[in-house]
Design an enzyme around this catalytic site. Structure first.
Site, short mmCIF file in Angstrom:
data_model
loop_
_atom_site.label_atom_id
_atom_site.label_comp_id
_atom_site.label_asym_id
_atom_site.label_seq_id
_atom_site.Cartn_x
_atom_site.Cartn_y
_atom_site.Cartn_z
N CYS A 475 0.71 -1.19 -0.08
CA CYS A 475 0.09 -0.05 0.15
C CYS A 475 0.92 1.42 0.18
CB CYS A 475 -1.03 -0.02 1.21
SG CYS A 475 -0.27 -0.25 2.79
N ASP A 599 -7.78 5.44 -1.39
CA ASP A 599 -7.28 4.05 -0.58
C ASP A 599 -6.60 3.04 -1.55
OD1 ASP A 599 -7.10 1.90 0.96
OD2 ASP A 599 -9.09 1.91 1.79
N HIS A 601 -5.67 0.13 -1.05
CA HIS A 601 -5.77 -1.39 -0.86
C HIS A 601 -6.98 -1.99 -1.81
CE1 HIS A 601 -4.37 0.46 3.07
NE2 HIS A 601 -3.65 -0.62 2.89
#
Length: 648
Positions: A475, A599, A601
């Site tokens: 990440c 994000d 992820h």
């Protein structure tokens, strides 16, 4: 005021399309050129350009020779000086200062060989209030009755007009005597004037075709011969043949003939405007229109030949109801001649020692309604100081910030005939990754907050992209890739966005990691990201440490200041998670705040709707209305704030 110069009845309206009218600080004195177009209503101000060449003794006295040379190269045909604005006038009499503004704009139009018949605008910035007073000189001298700021300036310009584009490579052999190298300058001037005459030669032909060809149908190109153009007698080297039609079909066609009326634009702008490509076809064979005798020039002694290589690239603004023949004779031909002479002037000083390689580029800077043209020396790198100084001068003239590269070659517009099966007309290099996924995101829910966002564009990098499995450990790498993409899109760097392995290799090369780190699945954090940005981009970073996720809202004021002044994406790392921060919404009075999180992820396909609806890009409260903590209270966090380089 002189005799007969009394203020007349207020009947005129100034229409302003550009939002940023004053480019000079109140503490400075100077002149700005007000730019309009003969294809728009009189006294319509499309843009404003700063006068950067003034006499050393007086900033309000332009150096007309240098200014006109710059403006001929910079401003597309179809736009022209319609007035001047004075800041810091030494004369406390506003009317007298306005007359000075009209006088200098009139002299500037003369230097540019523009018509003296149109009315001019004289504007003065009031030293105390900062207000602008507008006067016009048309049939007389009068105070403008009203000033209107157009609500939709892009539509005002581009629904009425289109772009004519022309490229013409030219190679000029220049012969000169070694005994008198100065002959080379004379010979180059002769060669250039010969090309200018050739553009108006009766055998020269112009092919006009649309740059907006739909996939299913193409409009027929239009062919225009120089003999069909309304050129002055001394501009033509021949006359139409006896069997030429008195009135050709081409002379009756308008620019709009080459456009589909129902073509849908994404938006009205220079990049999405209707465009016509003009191709010059020089006649090199056929019977001469009048008898000529061959001649030769003898150069005694030892002589040498120098080949001067130019590639002309001009764009012009034209009304859609302009005749195509007028577009060629009054816009394209003069624009080519202007650019050819500008290149000659830039070449002469180094003609024999180091022949420059000049290349024109077209740019549409932020805040500008029309493109501008810059001629760069392609032998220099973009970081070479001479190129930097050229760009800095352009930034000053255009009122652009001096801390960001808006006029680098990678930002240039590229006009080209659309290839078969392609619908775009302005071609740019790029990747298929999603850009600016936060645009259009619903509001954060912070009542009375002020939103501060990332400035400019970025690409969204997330887990499993490029077929690379980094789920569970990559990440921070993905956040770093998003940050590097921001610097690349904004033209601060030309390097490619680094892969995970290249990021690891950089950390090994600087001695932060052992060689075994390359190819591993080890996490990295804010400090490692700062090392990589410094090594690969030369970018410095500020790091904010907080002991707990609960303390992050206390940093909102500082984060808002970062987005307002630096505008770069921020990496937030805490525990085993990393996010990219794109903005904050902060109410300073109540302390309520929200964070715009991108994000990394996410593991799905690049489906914008899926990403937004799934909350992978959206506003997050530190603690939502259900009491759920987005940032963990038992983890420390590091925030990496990349600093914007101060460069052009």
């Amino acid at each position: 005021m002189g005799d007969g110069d009394s203020i007349e009845k207020k009947t005129t309206t100034i229409r302003i399309l550009c939002r940023k009218l004053v480019l000079i600080a109140k503490s400075e004195s100077g002149i700005q050129w007000l730019i309009g177009s003969p294809f728009l209503p009189t006294f319509t101000i499309v843009s404003t350009l700063r006068c950067i060449h003034a006499l050393p003794s007086d900033p309000l006295s332009p150096d007309y020779s240098k200014e006109s040379d710059d403006m001929l190269a910079l401003l597309p045909r179809g736009f022209e000086v319609i007035g001047a604005l004075i800041v810091g006038a030494s004369n406390s009499n506003v009317e007298a200062s306005a007359r000075d503004a009209i006088n200098v704009s009139g002299r500037m139009r003369q230097a540019l060989s523009q018509s003296e018949t149109r009315g001019l605008v004289g504007a003065v910035v009031d030293a105390s209030s900062g207000d602008i007073c507008f006067f016009v000189s048309d049939s007389g001298f009068e105070l403008a009755a009203s000033v209107v700021y157009e609500d939709q300036p892009q539509e005002y310009v581009w629904e009425r007009g289109c772009i004519l584009s022309c490229e013409l490579p030219i190679k000029l052999p220049v012969y000169y005597s070694l005994k008198d190298p100065k002959d080379a300058e004379v010979m180059l001037t002769r060669a250039i004037e010969a090309v200018a005459a050739k553009l108006r030669d009766g055998k020269t032909t112009y092919l006009l075709e649309t740059l907006n060809q739909p996939e299913i149908e193409a409009l027929q190109a239009v062919i225009i011969r120089s003999s069909e153009l309304d050129l002055p007698a001394d501009f033509t080297s021949g006359t139409p043949s006896d069997n030429a039609p008195q009135e050709s079909k081409a002379k009756s066609l308008l620019c709009s003939h080459l456009f589909f009326k129902d073509r849908n634009h994404k938006s009205c702008s220079a990049e999405n405007a209707d465009k016509i490509q003009v191709t010059v076809l020089l006649g090199t064979s056929g019977a001469s229109l009048k008898p000529t005798a061959p001649f030769a020039e003898f150069i005694p002694g030892e002589a040498k030949v120098l080949v001067v290589d130019y590639k002309l690239k001009v764009i012009c603004y034209a009304a859609k109801d302009l005749h195509l023949t007028d577009g060629v004779s009054k816009l394209i031909i003069p624009a080519l001649v202007d650019q050819l002479r500008s290149m000659k002037n830039m070449t002469l000083s180094n003609l024999l020692s180091r022949h420059p390689k000049l290349h024109p580029y077209h740019f549409n800077p932020p805040g500008f309604l029309h493109p501008v043209t810059a001629i760069y020396e392609s032998q220099y790198g973009e970081t070479e100081m001479k190129q930097v100084e050229i760009r800095k001068a352009l930034h000053q003239r255009l009122g652009l910030p001096l801390d960001r590269p808006l006029l680098r070659i990678a930002s240039a517009m590229n006009f080209s005939i659309a290839k078969e099966g392609a619908s775009g007309n302005v071609l740019r290099k790029g990747t298929p990754l999603l850009k600016d996924v936060h645009v259009g995101i619903p509001s954060s829910g912070v009542h009375g907050g002020i939103v501060s966002l990332v400035q400019g564009s970025y690409e969204y990098y997330h887990y499993l992209q490029d077929g690379f499995d980094d789920s569970g450990w990559g990440c921070a790498y993905r956040s770093l890739q998003t940050i590097v993409s921001w610097f690349k899109v904004q033209q601060y760097t030309s390097i490619d966005v680094p892969s995970h392995r290249e990021i690891q290799q950089s950390l090994v090369e600087i001695g932060d990691k052992d060689p075994s780190f390359i190819g591993s699945r080890e996490w990295i954090g804010a400090i490692e990201l700062s090392f990589v940005l410094d090594k690969l981009l030369g970018v410095s970073c500020k790091v904010i440490n907080v002991r707990s996720g609960d303390e992050l809202p206390e940093k909102c004021r500082e984060l808002a200041m970062h987005f307002e002044t630096q505008g770069t994406p921020i990496m937030i790392g805490g525990g085993v998670l990393a996010y990219t921060l794109l903005g904050v919404d902060y109410n300073e009075a109540s302390g309520d705040c929200a964070f715009l999180i991108l994000d990394p992820h996410y593991t799905g396909s690049d489906d914008l709707k899926k990403i937004v609806n799934g909350g992978w890009c959206g506003w997050k409260k530190a603690v939502d209305n259900k009491g759920k903590h987005f940032f963990l209270h038992n983890k420390f966090y590091n925030l990496l704030l990349p600093q914007r380089p101060n460069m052009v």
